[in-house]
Design a protein around this motif. Structure first.
Motif, PDB file in Angstrom:
ATOM      1  N   GLN A 150       0.816  -1.209   0.000  1.00 53.85           N
ATOM      2  CA  GLN A 150       0.000   0.000   0.000  1.00 53.85           C
ATOM      3  C   GLN A 150       0.854   1.265   0.000  1.00 53.85           C
ATOM      4  O   GLN A 150       0.455   2.285  -0.562  1.00 53.85           O
ATOM      5  N   ARG A 169       1.307   8.558   0.696  1.00 53.36           N
ATOM      6  CA  ARG A 169       0.605   7.666   1.617  1.00 53.36           C
ATOM      7  C   ARG A 169       1.422   7.504   2.890  1.00 53.36           C
ATOM      8  O   ARG A 169       2.658   7.542   2.864  1.00 53.36           O
ATOM      9  N   ARG A 181      -1.741  -0.762   6.815  1.00 57.34           N
ATOM     10  CA  ARG A 181      -2.832   0.171   6.540  1.00 57.34           C
ATOM     11  C   ARG A 181      -2.273   1.566   6.293  1.00 57.34           C
ATOM     12  O   ARG A 181      -1.490   2.078   7.082  1.00 57.34           O
TER      13      ARG A 181
END
Length: 665
Positions: free
Chosen positions: A110, A118, A508
């Motif tokens: 991710q 991110r 996450r």
């Protein structure tokens, strides 16, 4: 056994042979070597069957090499059949390393989608701090800046980088990546390589010096590299998950117990220790304590070993201490007595401890984890330093009970238990209920330990569990019973039941604000001189670290006040530590506005104090992104201090040079 120089004789355990027909000292090399077995350090890897350290006296080939089995006679023809050659060790190793690397990419997938855009869904301050330190490494290499202190952060007081884990051991090798792709990419590269590298290093040492069965080394390496504890730290602390030197440090300590080349082995250990000190000193301290406890536990069980081991061990440690002490003397002097040094951690983290229940539930970043359920079992989601799950916890106890006759198993069990207890902190609770006294309440006052986060003692327990899994798998794999296939099926099933609930999931991530074009395009340069600061709004601090990312994106070409770091509480060297620099009235006001979204009407006293602080910082401009949360409230508040702002690209700019320069002149 490998061919080696004379080795120490071992004394059988008085309790007799262990289950499976081995003696209690039947494991050579690595940690087991500390129990009195293993070949001389000067002859290469320790004497473990299949470790690939010497030629087989019967076949003339190295263990692990592809050797044709002469086979067994065919029942019909009477001619021998030939089994396929075994896979060479180096190919197996490469395959294992590749699998670990793929797993690390899966965990960090991710972040890889957009490294600069991110960040961890909670507690985004630590990644920004690490990226700042990576940019500092660039300046050390390219501009020859002092590596252990900087005034480009928290100007003009500066930051003691040796006291803030500036990860020079990681940042300097990453300079080419940071220069080419930026510190955000370097961050995710470090996280990925930290996980894969730690697993690979443990696999290598375990396979060469502790076990015979490859599957046992794979299981041990996997758990040490991808445990719930390391997954928890992966989003925030690449310095903590980069434990690839620790297995080699442990191995070299054990080698010293039977070394005949004390100076050489002491020098090797000193170099490893020195490098680890520039990655993370806290983990190095834990490793030293763990080695000491383990060796003590072995000697208590079999005191006769001490007579043969104490001379090479103490001699090698003396060499290591002298050399590592010489190499680290000046950095440590800066850390403990230099400018902006502090003594003891902030009260905010001093009492960080695990809940007892944390050992029996899966981690938040694993397949069976529940982030909400884990809320009260660890200090925060970046410090889940246990979280094995019920099945693995019970399997670990079963392993110790099954192999309890082995000296190494008992020594590992004692070591893991001691560190587990210490990780509970000053007060021991169960599911966040109760508050019983813990031994850390006394130990926290000891020198060096006052700078330790107690919950992280659980990282050593994690390594112990990984070693126990490897040893148990190896013992079961080697057992001679009628139906070995069934036994191995049971072993694999037990491992699956224990490890599947804690399989890693991708970390996450959430989106974060981009670095303003005003910064990346260099439009700030005409405003800010070499001895002036660019002041982000809100002022950089814990929870407001975007300004640190701005500076990192320019390789720290401009200075900023404030920041997220540890410093003495009142700005006086030697005070207890706290997060951030000296208290600032302007910083407090802007933090309140940024949090509540309500502008503050400043009185004359507040405005004068704010201007004094801007002069102290030698501020050139204040910069507020137009897309900053609560931008209107912040804009109106700053206008009261510096007058109307100008729109430049994607930011509001207040040019305060006339205010700060006039007073300075």
């Amino acid at each position: 056994m490998t061919l080696a120089e004379p080795r120490l004789e071992t004394t059988p355990d008085p309790e007799g042979p262990e289950p499976g027909g081995r003696t209690a000292t039947g494991t050579d090399g690595g940690a087991a070597e500390s129990a009195g077995s293993g070949a001389d350090a000067g002859t290469g890897p320790a004497a473990t069957p299949g470790a690939g350290s010497a030629a087989d006296p019967e076949t003339g080939s190295r263990p692990g090499a592809a050797v044709e089995d002469p086979g067994t006679p065919d029942r019909n023809s009477g001619t021998p059949t030939t089994r396929p050659p075994r896979w060479p060790t180096w190919r197996r190793d490469l395959a294992v390393y590749a699998c670990f690397l793929v797993a690390a990419f899966w965990v960090t997938s991710q972040i890889w989608l957009d490294p600069a855009g991110r960040v961890a869904s909670l507690y985004s301050s630590d990644p920004a701090q690490v990226q700042y330190f990576l940019a500092h490494s660039v300046r050390v290499v390219l501009h020859g800046e002092f590596p252990f202190f900087t005034d480009r952060l928290n100007y003009p007081d500066g930051v003691n980088l040796m006291a803030n884990t500036a990860i020079l051991g990681l940042g300097i090798p990453m300079v080419p990546v940071t220069l080419l792709f930026g510190p955000a990419v370097s961050f995710v590269v470090l996280v990925t390589l930290g996980l894969a590298g730690t697993a690979s290093a443990w696999y290598y040492v375990i396979s060469r010096h502790l076990v015979k069965a490859p599957i046992a080394a794979i299981v041990g390496g996997w758990f040490c590299g991808f445990s719930p504890a390391l997954l928890s730290h992966a989003n925030w602390h690449p310095n903590i998950i980069s434990q690839f030197l620790l297995p080699f440090i442990v191995w070299r300590v054990m080698v010293l117990t039977r070394s005949t080349r004390v100076i050489r082995d002491g020098v090797i250990l000193a170099l490893l220790v020195t490098y680890q000190a520039f990655i993370n000193e806290e983990i190095l301290l834990f490793t030293a304590l763990a080695c000491g406890i383990f060796l003590f536990a072995v000697v208590v069980q079999q005191s006769g070993r001490w007579a043969a081991a104490w001379r090479p061990l103490l001699g090698g440690l003396a060499v290591c201490t002298v050399l590592a002490g010489a190499l680290l003397a000046y950095p440590l002097l800066v850390q403990f007595a230099g400018r902006q040094a502090y003594h003891g951690l902030s009260d905010a983290v001093r009492d960080y401890g695990n809940d007892l229940a944390a050992f029996f539930v899966p981690g938040s970043t694993t397949l069976g984890g529940n982030q909400r359920a884990n809320l009260d079992l660890a200090p925060n989601y970046s410090e889940e330093n246990a979280f094995f799950g019920w099945s693995l916890a019970l399997l670990t106890v079963a392993i110790v009970a099954w192999l309890r006759r082995e000296v190494i198993i008992r020594a590992l069990a004692v070591t893991g238990l001691i560190f587990a207890v210490l990780s509970l902190g000053e007060r021991i609770s169960w599911w966040n209920r109760g508050a019983f006294w813990g031994p850390w309440d006394v130990l926290v006052k000891a020198p060096l330990l006052d700078a330790v986060v107690p919950t992280r003692f659980g990282l050593i327990t994690t390594v112990v569990v990984g070693l126990l899994l490897a040893l148990a798998t190896d013992r079961a794999w080697a057992m001679e019973i009628a139906d070995r296939r069934m036994l191995r099926t049971v072993v694999v099933a037990a491992l699956a039941i224990a490890l599947v609930p804690i399989l890693p999931l991708p970390l996450r991530e959430v989106s974060r604000p981009p670095v303003p074009t005003f910064i990346t395009s260099g439009q700030w340069r005409p405003f800010v001189g070499p001895e002036q600061t660019l002041v982000p709004v809100p002022i950089p601090a814990m929870g407001h670290t975007n300004g640190m990312r701005w500076a990192a994106s320019t390789n720290l070409d401009f200075k900023i006040p404030g920041g997220y770091f540890l410093a003495p509480r009142n700005g006086n060297t030697g005070d207890p530590g706290r997060f951030g620099g000296r208290p600032s009235g302007l910083s407090a006001v802007l933090d309140e506005v940024a949090t509540t979204g309500r502008p503050v009407t400043l009185n004359d006293r507040q405005r004068r104090r704010a201007l004094d602080e801007l002069r102290h910082w030698r501020a050139a401009i204040l910069v507020l992104p137009v897309r900053q949360d609560n931008v209107e409230a912040l804009h109106r508040t700053v206008d009261q201090i510096a007058g109307p702002a100008q729109r430049r690209a994607d930011v509001w700019v207040w040019d305060v040079r006339a205010l700060t320069d006039r007073t300075a002149g």
